[in-house]
Motif scaffolding. Structure first.
Motif, PDB file in Angstrom:
ATOM      1  N   ASP A   1       0.724  -1.153  -0.024  1.00  0.00           N
ATOM      2  CA  ASP A   1       0.052  -0.191   0.070  1.00  0.00           C
ATOM      3  C   ASP A   1       1.185   1.048   0.106  1.00  0.00           C
ATOM      4  O   ASP A   1       0.731   2.076  -0.380  1.00  0.00           O
ATOM      5  CB  ASP A   1      -0.778  -0.229   1.305  1.00  0.00           C
ATOM      6  N   ASP A   2       2.020   1.150   0.990  1.00  0.00           N
ATOM      7  CA  ASP A   2       2.351   2.353   0.177  1.00  0.00           C
ATOM      8  C   ASP A   2       3.966   2.837  -0.419  1.00  0.00           C
ATOM      9  O   ASP A   2       3.617   3.760  -1.376  1.00  0.00           O
ATOM     10  CB  ASP A   2       3.904   2.366   2.716  1.00  0.00           C
ATOM     11  N   LEU A   3       4.441   1.317  -1.149  1.00  0.00           N
ATOM     12  CA  LEU A   3       5.114   1.452  -1.849  1.00  0.00           C
ATOM     13  C   LEU A   3       4.386   2.130  -3.339  1.00  0.00           C
ATOM     14  O   LEU A   3       4.628   2.762  -4.221  1.00  0.00           O
ATOM     15  CB  LEU A   3       5.716   0.675  -2.295  1.00  0.00           C
ATOM     16  N   THR A   4       2.842   1.570  -3.499  1.00  0.00           N
ATOM     17  CA  THR A   4       2.321   1.595  -5.221  1.00  0.00           C
ATOM     18  C   THR A   4       0.750   2.408  -4.659  1.00  0.00           C
ATOM     19  O   THR A   4       0.560   2.274  -5.925  1.00  0.00           O
ATOM     20  CB  THR A   4       1.804   0.236  -5.154  1.00  0.00           C
ATOM     21  N   ALA A   5       1.325   3.551  -3.735  1.00  0.00           N
ATOM     22  CA  ALA A   5      -0.141   4.241  -3.961  1.00  0.00           C
ATOM     23  C   ALA A   5       0.152   5.262  -4.505  1.00  0.00           C
ATOM     24  O   ALA A   5      -1.190   6.004  -4.384  1.00  0.00           O
ATOM     25  CB  ALA A   5       0.156   5.452  -1.951  1.00  0.00           C
ATOM     26  N   GLU A   6       1.070   5.934  -5.421  1.00  0.00           N
ATOM     27  CA  GLU A   6       1.279   6.924  -6.049  1.00  0.00           C
ATOM     28  C   GLU A   6       1.549   6.763  -7.178  1.00  0.00           C
ATOM     29  O   GLU A   6       1.184   7.224  -8.384  1.00  0.00           O
ATOM     30  CB  GLU A   6       2.305   7.730  -5.398  1.00  0.00           C
ATOM     31  N   GLU A   7       2.267   4.829  -7.104  1.00  0.00           N
ATOM     32  CA  GLU A   7       2.337   4.596  -8.812  1.00  0.00           C
ATOM     33  C   GLU A   7       2.520   3.278  -9.325  1.00  0.00           C
ATOM     34  O   GLU A   7       2.949   2.527  -8.189  1.00  0.00           O
ATOM     35  CB  GLU A   7       3.956   5.326  -9.198  1.00  0.00           C
ATOM     36  N   GLU A   8       2.122   2.693  -9.755  1.00  0.00           N
ATOM     37  CA  GLU A   8       2.342   1.746 -10.510  1.00  0.00           C
ATOM     38  C   GLU A   8       3.710   0.837 -10.328  1.00  0.00           C
ATOM     39  O   GLU A   8       4.223   2.165 -11.074  1.00  0.00           O
ATOM     40  CB  GLU A   8       1.433   1.248 -11.925  1.00  0.00           C
ATOM     41  N   GLN A   9       3.982   0.138  -9.876  1.00  0.00           N
ATOM     42  CA  GLN A   9       5.238  -0.815  -9.868  1.00  0.00           C
ATOM     43  C   GLN A   9       5.741  -1.436 -10.141  1.00  0.00           C
ATOM     44  O   GLN A   9       4.882  -3.369  -9.594  1.00  0.00           O
ATOM     45  CB  GLN A   9       5.762  -0.586  -8.165  1.00  0.00           C
ATOM     46  N   HIS A  10       6.381  -2.404 -10.942  1.00  0.00           N
ATOM     47  CA  HIS A  10       7.173  -3.374 -11.711  1.00  0.00           C
ATOM     48  C   HIS A  10       8.663  -4.018 -11.521  1.00  0.00           C
ATOM     49  O   HIS A  10       9.029  -2.623 -11.201  1.00  0.00           O
ATOM     50  CB  HIS A  10       6.366  -3.858 -13.350  1.00  0.00           C
ATOM     51  N   VAL A  11       9.353  -5.095 -12.236  1.00  0.00           N
ATOM     52  CA  VAL A  11      10.390  -5.583 -11.723  1.00  0.00           C
ATOM     53  C   VAL A  11      10.383  -6.379 -12.869  1.00  0.00           C
ATOM     54  O   VAL A  11       9.498  -7.061 -13.368  1.00  0.00           O
ATOM     55  CB  VAL A  11      10.206  -6.266 -10.313  1.00  0.00           C
ATOM     56  N   ARG A  12      11.530  -5.663 -12.943  1.00  0.00           N
ATOM     57  CA  ARG A  12      12.086  -6.468 -14.605  1.00  0.00           C
ATOM     58  C   ARG A  12      13.359  -7.479 -13.884  1.00  0.00           C
ATOM     59  O   ARG A  12      14.363  -7.336 -13.713  1.00  0.00           O
ATOM     60  CB  ARG A  12      12.517  -5.962 -16.289  1.00  0.00           C
ATOM     61  N   ASP A  13      12.981  -8.748 -14.817  1.00  0.00           N
ATOM     62  CA  ASP A  13      14.408  -9.595 -14.739  1.00  0.00           C
ATOM     63  C   ASP A  13      14.584 -10.505 -13.622  1.00  0.00           C
ATOM     64  O   ASP A  13      16.205 -10.215 -13.537  1.00  0.00           O
ATOM     65  CB  ASP A  13      15.838  -9.025 -15.103  1.00  0.00           C
ATOM     66  N   LEU A  14      14.119 -10.890 -13.079  1.00  0.00           N
ATOM     67  CA  LEU A  14      13.482 -11.067 -11.661  1.00  0.00           C
ATOM     68  C   LEU A  14      14.849 -12.443 -11.790  1.00  0.00           C
ATOM     69  O   LEU A  14      13.469 -13.110 -12.573  1.00  0.00           O
ATOM     70  CB  LEU A  14      12.704 -11.251 -10.873  1.00  0.00           C
ATOM     71  N   PRO A  15      15.492 -12.763 -11.142  1.00  0.00           N
ATOM     72  CA  PRO A  15      15.715 -14.431 -10.477  1.00  0.00           C
ATOM     73  C   PRO A  15      15.136 -15.319 -10.595  1.00  0.00           C
ATOM     74  O   PRO A  15      14.370 -14.940  -9.529  1.00  0.00           O
ATOM     75  CB  PRO A  15      16.965 -13.878  -9.749  1.00  0.00           C
TER      76      PRO A  15
ATOM     77  N   GLN B   1      11.636 -15.877 -11.840  1.00  0.00           N
ATOM     78  CA  GLN B   1      11.035 -15.621 -12.987  1.00  0.00           C
ATOM     79  C   GLN B   1      10.785 -16.017 -14.213  1.00  0.00           C
ATOM     80  O   GLN B   1      11.289 -15.536 -15.337  1.00  0.00           O
ATOM     81  CB  GLN B   1      10.593 -14.144 -12.639  1.00  0.00           C
ATOM     82  N   TRP B   2       9.958 -16.662 -14.889  1.00  0.00           N
ATOM     83  CA  TRP B   2       9.987 -17.008 -15.908  1.00  0.00           C
ATOM     84  C   TRP B   2       9.516 -15.689 -16.808  1.00  0.00           C
ATOM     85  O   TRP B   2       9.732 -15.667 -17.951  1.00  0.00           O
ATOM     86  CB  TRP B   2       9.287 -18.288 -16.258  1.00  0.00           C
ATOM     87  N   ARG B   3       8.561 -14.811 -16.089  1.00  0.00           N
ATOM     88  CA  ARG B   3       8.218 -13.508 -16.935  1.00  0.00           C
ATOM     89  C   ARG B   3       9.473 -12.443 -16.846  1.00  0.00           C
ATOM     90  O   ARG B   3       9.843 -12.542 -15.937  1.00  0.00           O
ATOM     91  CB  ARG B   3       7.116 -13.203 -16.233  1.00  0.00           C
ATOM     92  N   GLU B   4       9.370 -11.945 -18.059  1.00  0.00           N
ATOM     93  CA  GLU B   4      10.680 -10.678 -18.473  1.00  0.00           C
ATOM     94  C   GLU B   4      10.371  -9.261 -17.197  1.00  0.00           C
ATOM     95  O   GLU B   4      11.389  -9.157 -16.261  1.00  0.00           O
ATOM     96  CB  GLU B   4      10.997 -10.017 -19.705  1.00  0.00           C
ATOM     97  N   GLU B   5       8.574  -9.567 -16.500  1.00  0.00           N
ATOM     98  CA  GLU B   5       8.167  -8.131 -16.091  1.00  0.00           C
ATOM     99  C   GLU B   5       6.775  -8.376 -14.506  1.00  0.00           C
ATOM    100  O   GLU B   5       6.326  -8.947 -15.631  1.00  0.00           O
ATOM    101  CB  GLU B   5       8.195  -7.043 -16.758  1.00  0.00           C
ATOM    102  N   VAL B   6       6.694  -8.313 -13.584  1.00  0.00           N
ATOM    103  CA  VAL B   6       5.907  -8.955 -13.454  1.00  0.00           C
ATOM    104  C   VAL B   6       5.669  -7.583 -12.161  1.00  0.00           C
ATOM    105  O   VAL B   6       6.727  -6.501 -12.005  1.00  0.00           O
ATOM    106  CB  VAL B   6       6.453 -10.318 -12.201  1.00  0.00           C
ATOM    107  N   GLU B   7       4.578  -7.535 -11.148  1.00  0.00           N
ATOM    108  CA  GLU B   7       4.302  -6.458 -10.644  1.00  0.00           C
ATOM    109  C   GLU B   7       5.558  -6.714  -9.416  1.00  0.00           C
ATOM    110  O   GLU B   7       5.902  -8.276  -8.991  1.00  0.00           O
ATOM    111  CB  GLU B   7       3.282  -6.831 -10.873  1.00  0.00           C
ATOM    112  N   LEU B   8       5.221  -5.663  -8.750  1.00  0.00           N
ATOM    113  CA  LEU B   8       6.287  -5.245  -7.246  1.00  0.00           C
ATOM    114  C   LEU B   8       5.302  -7.063  -6.258  1.00  0.00           C
ATOM    115  O   LEU B   8       6.029  -7.121  -6.016  1.00  0.00           O
ATOM    116  CB  LEU B   8       5.934  -4.238  -6.453  1.00  0.00           C
ATOM    117  N   ARG B   9       4.133  -6.621  -6.201  1.00  0.00           N
ATOM    118  CA  ARG B   9       3.197  -7.512  -5.597  1.00  0.00           C
ATOM    119  C   ARG B   9       4.092  -9.498  -5.622  1.00  0.00           C
ATOM    120  O   ARG B   9       4.411  -9.813  -4.782  1.00  0.00           O
ATOM    121  CB  ARG B   9       2.073  -7.604  -5.453  1.00  0.00           C
TER     122      ARG B   9
END
Length: 261
Positions: free
Chosen positions: A36-50, A52-60
């Motif tokens: 709630d705190d980190l995504t209150a103002e902007e949508e956040q994603h993570v790319r190339d997370l070890p 993970q088969w998907r290139e980009e995932v949500e912060l959750r």
């Protein structure tokens, strides 16, 4: 207020992620609270997370990668060229963190934020945040950093010295919008507060350094309309450089401070 001034009203994303992730791993806030705190103002994603088969995932979906870490394994780094403290050595993470001027070290995982600007069909602009993930060869050794008390004293001294020099340089003449930025930053701001677990001295230092950090970003930008010549720019940079270093050290000391026992 100018667009540049508006940009400086955003606290460092890495500092917010580190402090809330540490509080979460210490059991002081819930998973939903950190999201709630980190995504209150902007949508956040993570790319190339070890892992993970998907290139980009949500912060959750990415935060569980930190679920087994001790709070002290999650650290803020604020490197600049010539001062790479906290970085693990040469490599992609180090290169990206130096360019961004910030990053997160979480054991063998490095994260660097990248703001992305978007324009909607109606012409409105908005920002989303992308965290670039990097797998580190090994967990970097603990960062040798000043304690909160030491960093606070150093920041006070640097601020006094810089203020004296900036008054002589008449900063207000070539950056009049600084007054508006300072007025906005004096207002209560949730981004200058820390989650549970931090003692009062760390909280005060973080709030103070966060305000200064954002004002320094604006003050260091090119003056509008060419109001600053090359000699004046050099004088400004020389006045701001020690204060900027003290401010970075203060933010690192506050965000990485041991939790109250």
């Amino acid at each position: 207020m100018s667009p540049a001034a508006q940009v400086t009203l955003t606290a460092r994303r890495s500092a917010r992620l580190v402090t809330w992730a540490r509080a979460w791993r210490a059991g002081l806030v819930s998973f939903d609270e950190i999201l709630d705190d980190l995504t209150a103002e902007e949508e956040q994603h993570v790319r190339d997370l070890p892992g993970q088969w998907r290139e980009e995932v949500e912060l959750r979906e990415a935060l569980p990668a930190l679920a087994k870490l001790h709070p002290d394994e999650i650290r803020l780094v604020l490197p600049v060229p010539g001062d790479p403290r906290g970085l693990p050595g040469p490599g992609p993470f180090t290169s990206h963190a130096l360019v961004a001027g910030e990053g997160v070290v979480a054991s063998r995982l490095g994260l660097v934020p990248e703001a992305r600007q978007h324009t909607s069909g109606s012409g409105d602009t908005f920002t989303t945040l992308l965290w670039r993930a990097f797998e580190l060869p090994e967990a970097p050794p603990g960062l040798h950093q000043p304690g909160v008390r030491e960093a606070d004293a150093a920041l006070s001294q640097a601020l006094t010295e810089a203020t004296t020099r900036l008054v002589r340089l008449d900063v207000a003449q070539w950056r009049p919008e600084l007054a508006g930025a300072l007025a906005a930053l004096r207002k209560p701001d949730a981004e200058t507060d820390l989650p549970p677990g931090y003692d009062p001295r760390a909280r005060r230092l973080y709030a103070r350094a966060s305000v200064l950090d954002r004002v320094l970003t604006l003050a260091g930008q090119a003056a509008p309309g060419g109001a600053l010549n090359s000699f004046e720019a050099q004088q400004r940079d020389e006045a701001l450089r020690p204060l900027a270093a003290a401010c970075r050290n203060a933010l690192v000391a506050a965000c990485n401070a041991p939790f109250e026992g």
